[in-house]
Design an enzyme around this catalytic site. Structure first.
Site, mmCIF file in Angstrom:
data_model
loop_
_atom_site.group_PDB
_atom_site.id
_atom_site.type_symbol
_atom_site.label_atom_id
_atom_site.label_comp_id
_atom_site.label_asym_id
_atom_site.label_seq_id
_atom_site.Cartn_x
_atom_site.Cartn_y
_atom_site.Cartn_z
ATOM 1 N N CYS A 121 1.039 -1.582 -0.208
ATOM 2 C CA CYS A 121 0.233 -0.098 -0.272
ATOM 3 C C CYS A 121 1.225 1.781 -0.035
ATOM 4 O O CYS A 121 1.542 1.732 -0.686
ATOM 5 C CB CYS A 121 -0.939 -0.378 1.248
ATOM 6 S SG CYS A 121 -2.803 1.033 0.582
ATOM 7 N N HIS A 224 -4.079 -4.644 0.853
ATOM 8 C CA HIS A 224 -3.589 -5.308 2.170
ATOM 9 C C HIS A 224 -3.040 -7.094 1.969
ATOM 10 O O HIS A 224 -4.512 -7.235 3.419
ATOM 11 C CB HIS A 224 -4.370 -4.771 3.221
ATOM 12 C CG HIS A 224 -3.760 -3.370 4.159
ATOM 13 N ND1 HIS A 224 -2.689 -2.868 4.469
ATOM 14 C CD2 HIS A 224 -4.243 -2.061 3.189
ATOM 15 C CE1 HIS A 224 -2.618 -1.648 4.293
ATOM 16 N NE2 HIS A 224 -3.059 -1.035 3.411
ATOM 17 N N GLU A 226 -1.506 -8.963 4.464
ATOM 18 C CA GLU A 226 -1.838 -8.725 5.587
ATOM 19 C C GLU A 226 -2.925 -9.286 6.403
ATOM 20 O O GLU A 226 -3.323 -9.918 6.963
ATOM 21 C CB GLU A 226 -1.001 -8.424 6.757
ATOM 22 C CG GLU A 226 -1.366 -6.530 7.228
ATOM 23 C CD GLU A 226 -1.691 -5.879 5.759
ATOM 24 O OE1 GLU A 226 -1.899 -4.823 5.703
ATOM 25 O OE2 GLU A 226 -1.052 -6.267 4.490
#
Length: 252
Positions: A121, A224, A226
């Site tokens: 990001c 993202h 994660e």
């Protein structure tokens, strides 16, 4: 017994003058360096040890990079538009110049030492700036038909839009030509930095991933992973790629 890789993760830089309250605990005037738990958990899940990297003196970047095996440039605040020849406007969110300059130094040192980099990001956007590229101060500058790229009212793992994979290496990594991802950004890559290639795009043409042919151990994604990994196994793919690079793997 082979040691677990040490993966450095950058994070939010919260100066003391921002005050006390919200989700932060502490006393008046105290600042924070904040690493998201989702990054920490993803790194653990792929068999590595997460190490937080707080914003510090740029002269320490060489020692930091020599101590770790791989670097994650995490998401976070807006990048100062003045770094890419533009000007801040009312659409900008929080800007932290200290973090910008420190992480730019980290990137340069990681490239010099050939340390694997996973940029996520904001990290992808800063990487583009580091190579001389520019950003949209706000994605509305991209055109009239831009998609929603900020799903702040959905769960963080929500797969909000499609991403078309452009390069053979990324298609091989994901075993797909197209994926769905979450999205939490209002700035985006505009002009590509020197040598960088767009490896994925959203349906509206917003660049969603970057690679560099001369730096095969570098991968940048706009989504993202994660957060995706909380519910979706494919969220761990970029983190597994990072560990493969640490262990001498090939290009993304």
């Amino acid at each position: 017994m082979r040691k677990k890789p040490l993966i450095g993760i950058t994070g939010y830089h919260v100066p003391g003058e921002e005050g006390v309250g919200g989700t932060f605990r502490g006393v008046k005037g105290q600042g924070f360096s904040v690493i998201g738990h989702d990054y920490i958990q993803a790194v653990k899940q792929v068999g590595a040890i997460p190490i937080g990297i707080p914003v510090g003196d740029r002269s320490t970047c060489s020692e930091i990079l020599q101590a770790i095996d791989g670097l994650i440039l995490a998401g976070g605040e807006d990048i100062d538009p003045q770094l890419y020849g533009s000007s801040p406007d009312l659409r900008c969110w929080t800007i932290t110049p200290e973090r910008d300059y420190f992480e730019l130094a980290l990137i340069e040192e990681a490239l010099r030492l050939h340390k694997p980099i996973l940029a996520i990001c904001r990290g992808m956007q800063l990487l583009n700036v580091c190579f001389g590229g520019t950003l949209y101060v706000d994605i509305s500058d991209h055109g009239e038909h831009v998609l929603a790229h900020q799903f702040s009212r959905a769960p963080r793992w929500y797969l909000g839009h499609r991403v078309k994979l452009l390069t053979p290496s990324l298609k091989k990594l994901y075993q797909a030509n197209e994926i769905r991802t979450n999205s939490y950004h209002h700035q985006a890559v505009n002009q590509l930095g020197a040598g960088l290639e767009a490896a994925a795009v959203a349906d509206d043409g917003i660049i969603e991933a970057l690679i560099h042919p001369n730096h095969p151990n570098l991968l940048a994604v706009q989504w993202h992973p994660e957060m995706m990994a909380v519910k979706h196994e494919e969220g761990l793919i970029p983190f597994r790629w990072l560990i493969d690079q640490v262990n001498g793997g090939g290009s993304p």
